[in-house]
Design an enzyme around this catalytic site. Structure first.
Site, short mmCIF file in Angstrom:
data_model
loop_
_atom_site.label_atom_id
_atom_site.label_comp_id
_atom_site.label_asym_id
_atom_site.label_seq_id
_atom_site.Cartn_x
_atom_site.Cartn_y
_atom_site.Cartn_z
CB THR A 35 137.80 17.27 98.08
OG1 THR A 35 136.95 18.36 97.70
CG2 THR A 35 138.49 17.59 99.40
CG ASP A 36 137.20 18.28 91.92
OD1 ASP A 36 138.42 18.26 92.24
OD2 ASP A 36 136.76 18.92 90.94
N GLY A 121 140.31 33.73 83.78
CA GLY A 121 141.61 33.37 84.36
C GLY A 121 141.75 33.72 85.82
N GLY A 123 140.03 32.00 88.31
CA GLY A 123 139.62 30.87 89.16
C GLY A 123 138.15 30.86 89.49
CG ASP A 172 135.46 24.08 88.24
OD1 ASP A 172 135.26 24.07 89.47
OD2 ASP A 172 136.58 24.21 87.73
#
Ligand code: GLA
Length: 393
Positions: A35-36, A121, A123, A172
């Site tokens: 959604t970002d 790696g 996530g 993030d």
């Protein structure tokens, strides 16, 4: 992170003692996935795994940084920043220096050692953690460098978009900058307004690393992003954020079926984020779990970014007593899932996953029960009590 190991590695590499420690956490996203970059809503939390730089300022423009993970030393002059070969770990560091300099900041060099216990790696935003820890190391080495969390997050995102070459959204980097212990963070990715939301006591977020490689992650990510932009164009709105679930239901025939499904995930996911925040505020943990389940199913069926390994992890977790909900977290295509579990049930969840997941996938899961932690900080090593965080916006 084992601080003694980092300090010892610094002494070994440079022959003197480090004077500062800079750190930034990895993250999981509780809900609000993909959604970002649609100007939407997200609800991530910073985790108690972090990237750490122990360092000491230099009087010149040279940055030396030894990576414990890669057992390799990066040395560069701030006047001549050049890319290494593709996919090199140094790009996160070089990209941050480049973004800071392009934004007009003056920087001092430093000697440093970089370590991290954020799995790479998987996530969990190990890269955003390295970017923010690097920014904090520059802040520790350069007294004149004062950054707000929003500036820091944007600079780190620029490093990722322009230097590393991944078109990620801002989630993030924002949570690595702004995380708060015991809280998730509701972020409006259009206005960047954000507010901490307390997490319930007695429950644990368990990270389930599927140990499956994240196949096609960046190409499929960029493709989903393009599909959302196309759907928004066809609906005549600036971003999918501007469409309500009701409006989409009315107008979905204006979109080709694939784009309608992508859009349906995004608009409903935005609504689920708001419902999740309401549930948390009302202490309704069961509702939060139900929303997490719906989020996963939508990512699997409409957005098509889950994977057999993620689905297996989620199904096994959901079948455990005391697990209120489970979903993939982050971009998808492998990587990690999360389960929201009553604290007392975490051992049973672990047992179930270790027993059933390998049978279904041939892989051994790695499990990390985690708690919500603070965003990026730095402190002098002779003054551990005085934490410097980013400056309020
Ligand atoms: C990756 C990106 C984020 C976000 C998530 C999906 O983690 O870096 O910006 O788009 O995927 O929610």
């Amino acid at each position: 992170m084992q601080m003694a190991v980092l300090e010892e590695a610094f002494r070994h590499t440079y022959g003197y003692a480090p004077t500062f420690l800079a750190r930034a956490p990895g993250r999981v996203n509780l809900i609000g996935e993909h959604t970002d970059y649609n100007d939407g809503l997200v609800l991530p939390m910073a985790i108690d795994r972090e990237a750490v730089v122990v360092g000491a300022p230099r009087d010149d423009n040279v940055v030396n940084l030894f990576s414990l993970h890669y057992n390799e030393k990066l040395s560069f002059d701030l006047g001549t920043i050049a890319r290494r070969q593709e996919h090199h770990w140094s790009h996160y560091v070089l990209g941050v220096a480049d973004a800071l300099l392009r934004a007009g900041h003056t920087l001092k060099g430093f000697d440093g050692v970089l370590g991290s216990d954020v799995p790479i790696g998987s996530g969990l935003s190990s890269s955003a953690a390295v970017e923010l820890a690097t920014l904090m190391a520059f802040a520790a080495a350069t007294p004149s460098l004062q950054l707000s969390p929003l500036d820091a997050a944007r600079l780190a995102q620029r490093a990722e978009n322009c230097f590393v070459g991944v078109q990620c959204g801002l989630m993030d980097q924002l949570i690595a900058a702004l995380g708060r212990a015991g809280h998730a963070l509701l972020i409006d990715c259009r206005t960047l307004a954000h507010q901490p939301v307390p997490l319930p006591e007695g429950y644990t977020v368990v990270i389930i690393d599927t140990a499956a490689p994240r196949a096609l992650a960046s190409s499929a990510y960029n493709e989903r992003r393009a599909q959302c932009e196309q759907a928004a164009r066809l609906l005549g709105v600036p971003a999918l954020r501007d469409v309500s679930p009701e409006e989409l239901a009315r107008r979905q025939t204006e979109l080709p079926p694939l784009l309608a499904r992508r859009a349906r995930h995004v608009v409903r996911e935005n609504q689920r984020v708001l419902q999740a925040v309401e549930a948390l505020r009302a202490g309704d943990v069961a509702e939060l779990g139900a929303l997490m389940n719906q989020s996963h199913d939508s990512l699997r069926d409409d957005y098509e970014v889950s994977s057999p390994a993620l689905d297996a992890a989620v199904e096994i977790a959901r079948a455990t007593d005391g697990v209120l909900g489970a979903r993939m977290t982050g971009a998808g295509f492998g990587g990690c899932a999360i389960a929201l579990a009553a604290q007392a049930c975490v051992p049973a969840l672990t047992t179930n996953l270790l027993a059933h997941y390998p049978k279904r996938t041939g892989l051994t899961p790695r499990l990390y029960p985690c708690s919500a932690s603070d965003g990026a900080t730095w402190h002098r090593l002779d003054d551990r009590l005085r934490q410097h965080s980013l400056h309020p916006c």
